[in-house]
Scaffold this active site. Structure first.
Site, PDB file in Angstrom:
ATOM      1  N   HIS A   1      35.707  21.658 -13.159  1.00 48.39           N
ATOM      2  CA  HIS A   1      34.557  22.193 -12.424  1.00 48.39           C
ATOM      3  C   HIS A   1      34.841  23.589 -11.846  1.00 48.39           C
ATOM      4  O   HIS A   1      34.048  24.517 -12.033  1.00 48.39           O
ATOM      5  CB  HIS A   1      34.138  21.222 -11.315  1.00 48.39           C
ATOM      6  CG  HIS A   1      33.028  21.764 -10.470  1.00 48.39           C
ATOM      7  ND1 HIS A   1      31.740  21.898 -10.918  1.00 48.39           N
ATOM      8  CD2 HIS A   1      33.030  22.267  -9.200  1.00 48.39           C
ATOM      9  CE1 HIS A   1      30.984  22.437  -9.972  1.00 48.39           C
ATOM     10  NE2 HIS A   1      31.752  22.663  -8.921  1.00 48.39           N
TER      11      HIS A   1
ATOM     12  N   ARG B   1      23.819   0.903   7.665  1.00 44.41           N
ATOM     13  CA  ARG B   1      22.890   2.030   7.893  1.00 44.41           C
ATOM     14  C   ARG B   1      23.593   3.276   8.447  1.00 44.41           C
ATOM     15  O   ARG B   1      22.971   4.110   9.093  1.00 44.41           O
ATOM     16  CB  ARG B   1      21.732   1.637   8.812  1.00 44.41           C
ATOM     17  CG  ARG B   1      20.878   0.527   8.241  1.00 44.41           C
ATOM     18  CD  ARG B   1      19.478   0.553   8.798  1.00 44.41           C
ATOM     19  NE  ARG B   1      18.669  -0.458   8.147  1.00 44.41           N
ATOM     20  CZ  ARG B   1      18.560  -1.710   8.582  1.00 44.41           C
ATOM     21  NH1 ARG B   1      19.191  -2.081   9.664  1.00 44.41           N
ATOM     22  NH2 ARG B   1      17.825  -2.572   7.927  1.00 44.41           N
TER      23      ARG B   1
ATOM     24  N   GLU C   1      19.841  22.485   2.537  1.00 45.68           N
ATOM     25  CA  GLU C   1      19.591  23.384   1.399  1.00 45.68           C
ATOM     26  C   GLU C   1      18.110  23.682   1.170  1.00 45.68           C
ATOM     27  O   GLU C   1      17.586  23.532   0.075  1.00 45.68           O
ATOM     28  CB  GLU C   1      20.236  22.815   0.126  1.00 45.68           C
ATOM     29  CG  GLU C   1      20.486  23.906  -0.909  1.00 45.68           C
ATOM     30  CD  GLU C   1      21.353  23.451  -2.075  1.00 45.68           C
ATOM     31  OE1 GLU C   1      22.424  22.850  -1.826  1.00 45.68           O
ATOM     32  OE2 GLU C   1      20.972  23.706  -3.215  1.00 45.68           O
TER      33      GLU C   1
ATOM     34  N   HIS D   1      27.183  24.434 -14.602  1.00 45.10           N
ATOM     35  CA  HIS D   1      26.708  23.089 -14.946  1.00 45.10           C
ATOM     36  C   HIS D   1      26.346  23.000 -16.426  1.00 45.10           C
ATOM     37  O   HIS D   1      26.600  21.974 -17.073  1.00 45.10           O
ATOM     38  CB  HIS D   1      25.526  22.701 -14.062  1.00 45.10           C
ATOM     39  CG  HIS D   1      25.950  22.437 -12.638  1.00 45.10           C
ATOM     40  ND1 HIS D   1      25.091  22.512 -11.565  1.00 45.10           N
ATOM     41  CD2 HIS D   1      27.157  22.117 -12.114  1.00 45.10           C
ATOM     42  CE1 HIS D   1      25.752  22.253 -10.448  1.00 45.10           C
ATOM     43  NE2 HIS D   1      27.011  22.008 -10.751  1.00 45.10           N
TER      44      HIS D   1
ATOM     45  N   LYS E   1      31.654  28.393   4.818  1.00 49.40           N
ATOM     46  CA  LYS E   1      30.800  27.237   4.500  1.00 49.40           C
ATOM     47  C   LYS E   1      30.174  26.687   5.773  1.00 49.40           C
ATOM     48  O   LYS E   1      28.986  26.337   5.790  1.00 49.40           O
ATOM     49  CB  LYS E   1      31.602  26.159   3.751  1.00 49.40           C
ATOM     50  CG  LYS E   1      30.703  24.982   3.401  1.00 49.40           C
ATOM     51  CD  LYS E   1      31.012  24.307   2.113  1.00 49.40           C
ATOM     52  CE  LYS E   1      29.924  23.274   1.803  1.00 49.40           C
ATOM     53  NZ  LYS E   1      30.212  22.454   0.657  1.00 49.40           N
TER      54      LYS E   1
ATOM     55  N   GLU F   1      36.432  28.208  -6.395  1.00 48.82           N
ATOM     56  CA  GLU F   1      35.516  28.038  -5.252  1.00 48.82           C
ATOM     57  C   GLU F   1      35.921  28.972  -4.106  1.00 48.82           C
ATOM     58  O   GLU F   1      35.071  29.408  -3.335  1.00 48.82           O
ATOM     59  CB  GLU F   1      35.507  26.581  -4.768  1.00 48.82           C
ATOM     60  CG  GLU F   1      34.984  25.567  -5.781  1.00 48.82           C
ATOM     61  CD  GLU F   1      33.458  25.474  -5.845  1.00 48.82           C
ATOM     62  OE1 GLU F   1      32.766  26.243  -5.154  1.00 48.82           O
ATOM     63  OE2 GLU F   1      32.966  24.618  -6.605  1.00 48.82           O
TER      64      GLU F   1
ATOM     65  N   LYS G   1      27.446  16.768   1.980  1.00 45.69           N
ATOM     66  CA  LYS G   1      26.837  16.279   0.740  1.00 45.69           C
ATOM     67  C   LYS G   1      27.686  15.127   0.231  1.00 45.69           C
ATOM     68  O   LYS G   1      28.894  15.294  -0.003  1.00 45.69           O
ATOM     69  CB  LYS G   1      26.779  17.382  -0.319  1.00 45.69           C
ATOM     70  CG  LYS G   1      25.629  18.344  -0.133  1.00 45.69           C
ATOM     71  CD  LYS G   1      25.494  19.261  -1.340  1.00 45.69           C
ATOM     72  CE  LYS G   1      24.376  20.258  -1.146  1.00 45.69           C
ATOM     73  NZ  LYS G   1      24.303  21.245  -2.241  1.00 45.69           N
TER      74      LYS G   1
ATOM     75  N   HIS H   1      27.021  28.347 -10.277  1.00 41.05           N
ATOM     76  CA  HIS H   1      26.901  26.928 -10.631  1.00 41.05           C
ATOM     77  C   HIS H   1      25.847  26.638 -11.701  1.00 41.05           C
ATOM     78  O   HIS H   1      25.952  25.634 -12.396  1.00 41.05           O
ATOM     79  CB  HIS H   1      26.634  26.087  -9.381  1.00 41.05           C
ATOM     80  CG  HIS H   1      27.870  25.859  -8.547  1.00 41.05           C
ATOM     81  ND1 HIS H   1      28.563  26.893  -7.951  1.00 41.05           N
ATOM     82  CD2 HIS H   1      28.551  24.724  -8.231  1.00 41.05           C
ATOM     83  CE1 HIS H   1      29.599  26.395  -7.287  1.00 41.05           C
ATOM     84  NE2 HIS H   1      29.613  25.084  -7.443  1.00 41.05           N
TER      85      HIS H   1
ATOM     86  N   ARG I   1      21.693  27.763   1.969  1.00 35.74           N
ATOM     87  CA  ARG I   1      22.802  26.946   1.456  1.00 35.74           C
ATOM     88  C   ARG I   1      22.939  27.088  -0.057  1.00 35.74           C
ATOM     89  O   ARG I   1      24.021  26.908  -0.611  1.00 35.74           O
ATOM     90  CB  ARG I   1      22.624  25.477   1.859  1.00 35.74           C
ATOM     91  CG  ARG I   1      23.829  24.631   1.450  1.00 35.74           C
ATOM     92  CD  ARG I   1      23.908  23.295   2.147  1.00 35.74           C
ATOM     93  NE  ARG I   1      25.085  22.572   1.685  1.00 35.74           N
ATOM     94  CZ  ARG I   1      25.609  21.525   2.265  1.00 35.74           C
ATOM     95  NH1 ARG I   1      25.060  21.046   3.362  1.00 35.74           N
ATOM     96  NH2 ARG I   1      26.674  20.938   1.767  1.00 35.74           N
TER      97      ARG I   1
ATOM     98  N   ASN J   1      25.875  27.897  -4.354  1.00 37.49           N
ATOM     99  CA  ASN J   1      25.790  27.554  -5.777  1.00 37.49           C
ATOM    100  C   ASN J   1      26.011  28.769  -6.680  1.00 37.49           C
ATOM    101  O   ASN J   1      25.709  28.707  -7.866  1.00 37.49           O
ATOM    102  CB  ASN J   1      24.426  26.919  -6.087  1.00 37.49           C
ATOM    103  CG  ASN J   1      24.252  25.600  -5.371  1.00 37.49           C
ATOM    104  OD1 ASN J   1      25.217  24.867  -5.173  1.00 37.49           O
ATOM    105  ND2 ASN J   1      23.038  25.297  -4.950  1.00 37.49           N
TER     106      ASN J   1
HETATM  107  N1  GLY Z   1      28.956  22.496  -2.853  1.00 35.33           N
HETATM  108  C1  GLY Z   1      27.765  23.134  -2.433  1.00 35.33           C
HETATM  109  C2  GLY Z   1      27.255  22.643  -1.114  1.00 35.33           C
HETATM  110  O1  GLY Z   1      27.939  21.924  -0.426  1.00 35.33           O
HETATM  111  O2  GLY Z   1      26.156  22.949  -0.768  1.00 35.33           O
END
Ligand code: GLY
Length: 372
Positions: free
Chosen positions: A267, A122, A238, A253, A228, A186, A144, A249, A242, A246
Site C-alpha cells: 500500500h 455498543r 472527511e 487504489h 494528521k 505515507e 477510521k 490514493h 481530511r 488521500n
Molecule cells: N488514512 C486516511 C485517513 O485517515 O483519513
C-alpha cells in the site's frame, strides 16, 4: 525522550505518545484510563512473537493483567470471519463496557480491533499500539476503523477514536526494510500535502532515517502525527480537508486493484507512486512546475523505494483499464473522481474538476516509460 501530540476532538480528545521504549512503559501510560487493572489485547502472530512479552511485562509493572488473541498476519485477516472471531473472543473474556481493548499491530490489526471495539457492547474504548511505520504515521490516528468485504477494502466500518496511541519507534527496528520504506510513502505524503519545510527536512534526513537514525525516526513520526492530528481535528469525518490525506490514493487504489492487492505492490509503495502521479498531473494541468514531480522522483529514488509504474513487476492494464479501476474508487462522488492535486510541494487541495483526458495522458506516458 517521548514527544506527545494531542488530537483535539473535545470529549474524544486523546494523546499520541511518540518515542523509544514505550512498550516497557505501557502500564504507566495506559493505567490512567483504566477502571480496573486488566486489558484485552488483539494482535497478530508475527507481532506477538516479537512484542507481546514486552507489552505484558510493561503492563505487569503497574499490576495490569492482559489476555491476548493473536490472529493470522496479513490483509486476509481483515474480513468478516476474523472480525466475528475477535468480537466473540472479547465477549468470552468478559470485556465490559468500561474496559479497554488494546490493538497491538499494523494497520490490519488496528482497523479490525478498532472496529470490534466500536461495536462491542455498543462501543468500548481502545488503545492503538501501532507496530508498523505506516500504522504509526497514518492508520492508528484519526479513528477510521473497519474491515474489507468481497465488495472492496474498508467498506464496512466506523469512526471510533482511540483513547490513546503509543508509537514506540524502537519497534520499527524489527520491520523488514521493504515494509519500513513502504510506510515512508505515507511520511513523505505529509510534506507534499502541507509542509514544504518537512519535505526539505526529509530530503536531508530520509536516508539516515531509513538506516536507523533514532532521533530522525521520532521526529518524522511526530511531525506526521501532528499533521494528521491537525487535519482530523478540523474534519473528523472527511467532509472536506481530511480528504487531503488521500493524496496519491486515487492512483494507488487503482494500482493495488490492478496488482490484486498482492506483494507486487504494498500500500505505501502505491501511495509513493500515486503521489508522484498526482504531481505529474498537477504539472500537466499547469498548477505546479515540472520541477516539483522531478524533485519528488529524485527523493523517492534516493530512498530506494518504488517510484514509477516501471517499478511494479508483472503486467498492468492500459490507461483506460486503470481509469476504469479509478472510477470504482469509493471517493467517487456524483460520478466524479475526486483528486488531490498540488500547486507546489506542501500546497495540496481537493478537486473534482479534472478532465479525464489529462489523467489518461499522464497514465499513458507513465505506462509508455515503463514499456520502454
Ligand atoms: N488514512 C486516511 C485517513 O485517515 O483519513
Amino acid at each position: 525522550m517521548t514527544d506527545t501530540v494531542r488530537v483535539a476532538l473535545a470529549e474524544r480528545s486523546y494523546d499520541i505518545h511518540v518515542g523509544e521504549g514505550l512498550l516497557p512503559r505501557a502500564g504507566a501510560l495506559i493505567a490512567p484510563i483504566l477502571h480496573r487493572p486488566r486489558v484485552a489485547v488483539i494482535t497478530d502472530e508475527t507481532v506477538a512473537a516479537h512484542h507481546l512479552d514486552s507489552l505484558r511485562e510493561g503492563l505487569a509493572v503497574q499490576g495490569i493483567a492482559m489476555e491476548a488473541l493473536a490472529l493470522p498476519p496479513g490483509e486476509a485477516t481483515k474480513g468478516w470471519p476474523e472480525f466475528t472471531r475477535t468480537v466473540e473472543w472479547l465477549l468470552d473474556q468478559k470485556v465490559e463496557r468500561r474496559d479497554v481493548v488494546v490493538a497491538l499491530g499494523g494497520g490490519v490489526i488496528g482497523d479490525l480491533a478498532g472496529f470490534a471495539a466500536a461495536v462491542l457492547r455498543r462501543g468500548v474504548r481502545f488503545v492503538q499500539v501501532p507496530t508498523s511505520l505506516l500504522a504509526q504515521v497514518d492508520s492508528s490516528v484519526g479513528g477510521k476503523t473497519g474491515i474489507n468485504t468481497r465488495h472492496g477494502k474498508n467498506l464496512v466500518g466506523a469512526f471510533h477514536q482511540p483513547s490513546l496511541v503509543l508509537c514506540d519507534t524502537g519497534i520499527l527496528d524489527t520491520l523488514p526494510p521493504r515494509d519500513f520504506l513502504a510506510g515512508y510513502g505515507e511520511v513523505v505524503k505529509y510534506g507534499l500535502l502541507g509542509d514544504a519545510a518537512f519535505f526539505d527536512w526529509l530530503e536531508a534526513h530520509g536516508p539516515a532515517l531509513a538506516h536507523g537514525d533514532r532521533a530522525a525516526r521520532i521526529r518524522a513520526v511526530r511531525r506526521s502525527c501532528e499533521m494528521k492530528a491537525e487535519i482530523v481535528a478540523r474534519d473528523e469525518t472527511e467532509q472536506g480537508d481530511r480528504a487531503l490525506l488521500n493524496l496519491g490514493h486515487t492512483f494507488c487504489h487503482a494500482l493495488e486493484a490492478a496488482t490484486g492487492y498482492s506483494d507486487r505492490l504494498l500500500h505505501g509503495e502505491g501511495v509513493a507512486i500515486g503521489c508522484l502521479l498526482a504531481f505529474e498531473l498537477s504539472a500537466r494541468l499547469g498548477l505546479c512546475s515540472q520541477e516539483d514531480p522531478s524533485r519528488l522522483a529524485a527523493h523517492l529514488r534516493q530512498m530506494g523505494t518504488k517510484v514509477t509504474l516501471a517499478d511494479i513487476p508483472g503486467d498492468l492494464p492500459d490507461a483506460d483499464g486503470l481509469l476504469e479501476l479509478m472510477a470504482q474508487d469509493k471517493k467517487v462522488m456524483d460520478g466524479k473522481l475526486r483528486f488531490i492535486l498540488a500547486r507546489g510541494i506542501g500546497q495540496a487541495f481537493v478537486t473534482s474538476d479534472v478532465p479525464s483526458d489529462t489523467v489518461r495522458a499522464v497514465l499513458t506516458d507513465a505506462l509508455r516509460a515503463r514499456n520502454g
